[in-house]
Write a protein that holds these residues in place. Structure first.
Motif, PDB file in Angstrom:
ATOM      1  N   ASP A  74       2.773  -8.817  -1.403  1.00 23.96           N
ATOM      2  CA  ASP A  74       1.461  -8.316  -1.781  1.00 23.96           C
ATOM      3  C   ASP A  74       1.125  -8.753  -3.214  1.00 23.96           C
ATOM      4  O   ASP A  74       0.593  -7.976  -4.007  1.00 23.96           O
ATOM      5  N   ILE A  89       9.574   0.573  -3.091  1.00 25.80           N
ATOM      6  CA  ILE A  89       9.165  -0.376  -2.043  1.00 25.80           C
ATOM      7  C   ILE A  89      10.042  -0.238  -0.807  1.00 25.80           C
ATOM      8  O   ILE A  89       9.560  -0.234   0.317  1.00 25.80           O
ATOM      9  N   ARG A  93       7.297   0.631   1.531  1.00 25.70           N
ATOM     10  CA  ARG A  93       6.409  -0.442   1.972  1.00 25.70           C
ATOM     11  C   ARG A  93       7.128  -1.469   2.837  1.00 25.70           C
ATOM     12  O   ARG A  93       6.532  -2.112   3.662  1.00 25.70           O
ATOM     13  N   HIS A 122       9.419   9.203  -0.134  1.00 28.10           N
ATOM     14  CA  HIS A 122       8.203   8.434  -0.426  1.00 28.10           C
ATOM     15  C   HIS A 122       6.922   9.245  -0.343  1.00 28.10           C
ATOM     16  O   HIS A 122       5.886   8.800  -0.788  1.00 28.10           O
ATOM     17  N   PRO A 175       5.378   1.829   6.662  1.00 29.73           N
ATOM     18  CA  PRO A 175       5.574   0.610   5.872  1.00 29.73           C
ATOM     19  C   PRO A 175       4.577  -0.478   6.260  1.00 29.73           C
ATOM     20  O   PRO A 175       4.014  -0.467   7.353  1.00 29.73           O
ATOM     21  N   ASP A 176       4.375  -1.421   5.341  1.00 32.17           N
ATOM     22  CA  ASP A 176       3.515  -2.578   5.634  1.00 32.17           C
ATOM     23  C   ASP A 176       4.312  -3.669   6.342  1.00 32.17           C
ATOM     24  O   ASP A 176       3.750  -4.509   7.016  1.00 32.17           O
TER      25      ASP A 176
END
Lengths: 359, 385, 324
Positions: A74, A89, A93, A122, A175-176
């Motif tokens: 990102d 992270i 993510r 998180h 998460p992405d």
């Protein structure tokens, strides 16, 4: 393709051991777009696991070390990120699912507690809220009677169910990117299919990108949008899954596909073994096993990735000037068999079958 | 005759050419033959010593020590010499650990000195005139020794080569005491290890092999034995009976095998489940064959390692009891000398210090060697340790 | 099988073990030749009495003239009712002597236990998580030193250096200096060091080995992948699972190392605790006191094993209560 979610650029990862430096990942680049599934394919020891675990620095450091390159997630370079930032992270993510569900869960805590831990690391929510979400997640990944089973211990679940729990845990913080490292290898074939289907459904629902590490080309065909073929710490070929399967452009990819049953041809094992990672051969890493190797392949550096189609690249000199790419592109499988007998004389091994840990 | 052909051919012959009757044939190997002969000779000698001589020529402890040495030759040294390739492999792995190699050399010296030294040098004698002599190259205030054997100058008494490590309060040479102490430590460590390994292996394999009631009974007994702290049991026994080295060795030997038995049992149970055992079974091998050829070699390394790591604790126990004065006072041992030097710390520091240094390094060396053996011998720890 | 049933069975087993050990001790007493009568006869002889008469008196006092079975019964009843006999060297009941002695043992054994557990586990965990670093090598070396050094000799060497040469600390223990005083603390420093060194080394080795099993475990990687920080990973995901096997060593360690070690430590430093009491009783042939002071550690060992097994089942959810 604009602004990929993850962009690995010329990544070098090495392990400094008493016996020498192992360059497990030696200049690997690939991109993952949003919502896309990228499969990283390779034999055991090709560096695919190390590459993926380096993204969030999960490899043990020391002896591991990121020796160069960048990992843009990102837009942020994770190789430069602080440990604190990485902790946010990881799980938040970028989530991981590992190969062996039998050992991926801590045996002394109930599964619910482990999912709640992932949520509360998180999300600033109460224990009760986290527990409700954990039940939702377990339900979502297909654990029957999630409410009743949330306080069970890992040893009370079967392997497939454990992997579902691990996936639920990975999804805890939305998460992405999900990095799934051979998540189905340790499971029965029928369970494998269920887990793959689950991952695909979850991807549709959560809209995340998936990096799927596997040595099983059958799985690749099932789930991937794009493929990255790795060999001895290098990327050999990368491209859309359809192109790579229909038009394999690197001799190694071709050989790998030759190992796959049900291709209408006889299965061909790849002769020889993976090169010694401490002392890789000069030139193309694959040349000792390659039926088409020329003198250019045996000297200098590993060939660069060259365009062979739309968004499709292969690291083979045959696509460079002065070579006839049709030698590779044409049906050369039978040729490779002939060359095989006379080559290095290593033990034949079925590449697609070798399981186990990558490191 | 099979043994020697095997050692020569195993490295060069191809699998197909191996004469399988030769490899495990039922005929007597040279080793078995030699073992039988020496066992017989040993038994005759012991019986002669016990029944036909007035005073035993050799003490019970020394007989046991001889037996231990015989066992060492036939079950460690000979097989290692037979399987040179395996020996070389073990050695390559063992020598990675430099501390262990140095330790092994030190232990070899202690072993040779302790085994043969007491035969060559006289037992240290009481000699009041030579009391409190400092070690050579060192000096002490002249008021400390009753009379100075070495050079006395400027109110200082210098050590002499006659007593290289000085003397005790009753004038015994510490160097000699140290050599005699080496024998005691080696005897305690090695004999006890032999007893512990023998009983532990028999009980462990029996429990694993017969399972069911036999297993239950044996292991329950081990439970009780393991609960009972040997230290305190030995205290009671030395209190009630006349203490001796023989008693100490037998008690520690006969009560110390519980851990080994458990280890052997669990290892044997695990091994039984493994594919190569099943493969052997499928190939038609008998139980005896499987136990001897497949179970034992895989268990023995673990046992040897565990037993090596037990040796230092036996040596420490002996030294501790000698220090407490609860062993036979006529057997010179390191612990005893340390104890005798306790009262003279402010004047003759070397009496308590020197034997302790040897004791410490011996125990340390066994620990290092045991640790390296574990890394080298354990067939499961392949590659990097 | 329910947990209660398991605990009940385990307790019953401890009772049986105790019974067996008492019986063995009785057997040893019965067949032993010496058994304090030499001392008794000697005492009688020096006081101008008849040795044979003394022998009879002794048998009468100890009940040796009665049939074996009666003696066995009496012995067991006495043991069970805590009627553990009379210490003739101290002229007081054995239990009183023990009651007077044990606070001195606790005074240094408790701190030594705490220090050895905390320091041992901390160093062990640190070593395991920082494998192949200089600190790890240093820790491993220290552990070898700790398990190899004979504690009685270590004690003497410490006295030689810190009491005789440097004069910083007293060379032996003196009573009457209070409990919570600086003087008392000073004379306890060396005993605590001696007693805890070996135990620290043992704990360190075991906790390092155990933690190493988990440091590279998949579930630890999972925990890190979840975003847990190092401390959380260490405490919740490495230490907590390692705690289960560490319980085993804990009990064996406290009982073995500390009890046997305490015995030596008290003799070296002349601390009038249980160890020195027992040692003096052996030297002075005070049978009743010898038996009591050696059996107490044995009983504590049995109880310790019991507690350990039960703790094991509580800590490890995987354990089955069957077949044990």
């Amino acid at each position: 393709m604009t602004d990929p979610l993850l962009s690995v650029r010329d990544l070098h990862v090495q392990f400094n051991t008493d016996e020498g430096t192992v360059r497990a990942v030696d200049g690997v680049s690939f991109d993952v777009a949003r919502g896309e599934t990228v499969c990283v394919v390779g034999e055991s020891g090709s560096g695919k696991t190390v590459a993926c675990e380096s993204i969030t620095k999960l490899i043990p450091m020391p002896p591991g070390e990121i020796a160069g390159g960048e990992i843009l997630f990102d837009g942020e370079d994770l190789t430069e990120a602080s440990e604190k930032r990485l902790e946010d992270i990881r799980g938040g993510r970028i989530a991981h699912v590992f190969q062996n569900p039998q050992s991926a869960l801590n045996p002394v805590y109930p599964v619910g507690a482990q999912i709640v831990e992932a949520i509360r690391l998180h999300r600033d929510v109460s224990k009760e809220a986290a527990r409700d979400r954990a039940i939702d997640l377990l339900d979502r990944v297909g654990i029957p009677e999630a409410t009743a089973r949330i306080d069970d211990y890992p040893h009370e679940f079967s392997g497939g169910m454990k992997q579902r729990v691990v996936i639920a845990m990975a999804l805890a913080a939305d998460p992405d990117l999900l990095i799934a490292d051979e998540p189905t290898t340790a499971l029965d074939v029928t369970i494998q299919a269920q887990i793959l289907r689950l991952l695909r459904d979850l991807q549709d629902e959560f809209g995340m990108s998936i990096v799927f590490v596997t040595h099983d080309l059958g799985v690749v065909a099932e789930i991937a949008d794009r493929v990255v073929v790795m060999y001895s710490g290098k990327v050999m070929e990368t491209g859309p899954v359809y192109d790579v399967f229909e038009q394999p452009s690197h001799p190694y990819t071709k050989a790998l596909l030759g190992c796959l049953p049900g291709q209408g041809k006889s299965m061909e094992p790849i002769g020889g073994t993976l090169p010694d990672p401490k002392n890789p051969p000069a030139g193309c890493r694959f040349h000792p096993r390659c039926p088409h190797a020329t003198t250019d392949c045996r000297t200098g550096d590993h060939p660069e990735l060259l365009d062979v189609g739309t968004d499709h690249e292969a690291a083979c000199v045959y696509y460079g000037p002065g070579y006839d790419a049709s030698v590779i592109r044409g049906d050369a499988v039978s040729e490779s068999t002939a060359a095989d007998g006379g080559s290095e004389g290593g033990t034949p091994g079925d590449a697609s079958k070798s399981g186990g840990d990558d490191r | 005759m099979a043994a020697d052909t095997r050692s020569e051919t195993a490295a060069t012959e191809r699998f197909e050419d191996v004469d399988w009757n030769d490899v495990g044939g039922l005929g007597f190997t040279r080793r078995t033959l030699a073992l039988g002969v020496s066992s017989l000779a040993y038994a005759v000698a012991v019986l002669y010593d016990v029944f036909l001589t007035e005073d035993a020529l050799i003490s019970g402890t020394n007989w046991l020590f001889l037996l231990t040495l015989l066992a060492g030759v036939f079950f460690v040294a000979w097989p290692l010499a037979d399987n040179r390739r395996l020996t070389a492999y073990y050695w390559r792995r063992f020598k990675k650990n430099r501390a262990a190699v140095i330790s092994a050399i030190y232990l070899l010296v202690v072993f040779v000195l302790g085994t043969f030294g007491p035969m060559l040098i006289a037992k240290p004698e009481l000699n009041v005139l030579a009391a409190y002599q400092p070690p050579v190259f060192l000096s002490v205030d002249s008021s400390v020794p009753t009379s100075c054997v070495g050079q006395a100058a400027e109110g200082l008494c210098h050590g002499t080569w006659k007593y290289p490590l000085g003397t005790t309060s009753d004038g015994k040479g510490i160097a000699r005491l140290v050599v005699f102490g080496m024998r005691v430590s080696m005897q305690v460590g090695l004999i006890t290890m032999l007893i512990v390994i023998s009983i532990g292996t028999v009980v462990g394999t029996s429990a694993a092999y017969f399972s069911g009631l036999v297993d239950e009974l044996l292991m329950r007994y081990v439970d009780i034995q393991q609960t009972f702290p040997t230290f305190f049991l030995f205290l009671i026994v030395t209190y009630l009976f006349k203490p001796s080295l023989f008693l100490l060795i037998t008690i520690f030997g006969f009560l110390g095998w519980g851990g080994i038995a458990r280890l052997v049992r669990s290892e044997a149970l695990q091994r039984r489940e493994e594919s190569y055992i099943q493969a052997a079974e499928n190939a038609g091998a008998s139980d005896g064959w499987i136990i001897r050829r497949h179970l034992m070699p895989n268990v023995s390394n673990t046992v040897i390692t565990a037993a090596t790591l037990l040796i230092p604790s036996f040596i420490l126990f002996e030294a501790t009891f000698a220090f407490l004065g609860l062993t036979d006072p006529s057997t010179p041992s390191w612990g005893q000398v340390i104890s005798s030097g306790r009262g003279d710390l402010d004047s003759a520091w070397w009496i308590a210090t020197i034997p302790g240094v040897f004791l410490f390094f011996t125990v340390l060396a066994f620990n290092f060697v045991g640790d390296a053996l574990r890394d080298a011998l354990d067939p499961r720890s392949e590659g990097d340790a | 099988m329910s947990m209660h049933w398991y605990v009940a069975r385990r307790v019953a087993w401890a009772v049986i073990a105790t019974y067996l050990i008492l019986s063995i001790t009785f057997g040893l007493l019965a067949v032993a030749p010496g058994d304090g009568q030499t001392a008794f006869a000697f005492k009688a002889a020096t006081q101008g009495g008849d040795v044979d008469e003394a022998q009879e008196t002794f048998d009468e006092i100890t009940g040796r003239d009665e049939p074996l079975l009666t003696r066995y019964k009496n012995y067991m009843v006495n043991m069970a009712t805590l009627n553990w006999g009379w210490s003739f060297t101290r002229n007081q009941p054995v239990l009183d002597a023990i009651a007077q002695a044990y606070p001195y043992s606790l005074m240094y054994a408790l701190p030594a236990t705490l220090i050895s557990i905390i320091a041992g586990y901390a160093i062990g965990l640190y070593s395991a998580t920082h494998q192949y670093t200089l600190t790890d090598y240093f820790g491993t070396f220290t552990a070898f030193f700790g398990i190899s050094i004979p504690n009685f000799w270590f004690g003497i060497m410490l006295i030689l250096v810190f009491a005789v040469d440097l004069g910083w600390l007293p060379s032996y223990y003196q009573t009457g200096r209070g409990v919570w005083t600086v003087a008392n603390a000073k004379q306890l420093i060396l005993p605590i060091i001696v007693l805890s060194t070996g135990a620290i080394a043992g704990n360190m080795r075991y906790s390092r080995a155990e933690a190493l099993e988990y440091v590279h475990a998949d579930f630890v990687k999972t925990a890190r992948a979840k975003g847990a920080d190092d401390w959380r990973v260490l405490v919740r995901h490495i230490f907590r699972p390692a705690l289960v096997p560490l319980m085993t060593i804990l009990v064996a360690d406290i009982l073995g190392l500390l009890f046997a070690g305490a015995y030596i430590t008290e003799v070296v430093f002349q601390i009038p605790g249980l160890g020195l009491l027992s040692y003096k009783a052996i030297i002075q042939q005070d049978t009743a006191l010898v038996m009591a002071t050696t059996l107490i550690p044995v009983f504590i060992a049995i109880i310790g094993n019991l507690v350990q097994d039960i703790a094991y089942t509580v800590l490890d959810p995987r354990i089955s209560y069957g077949d044990r």
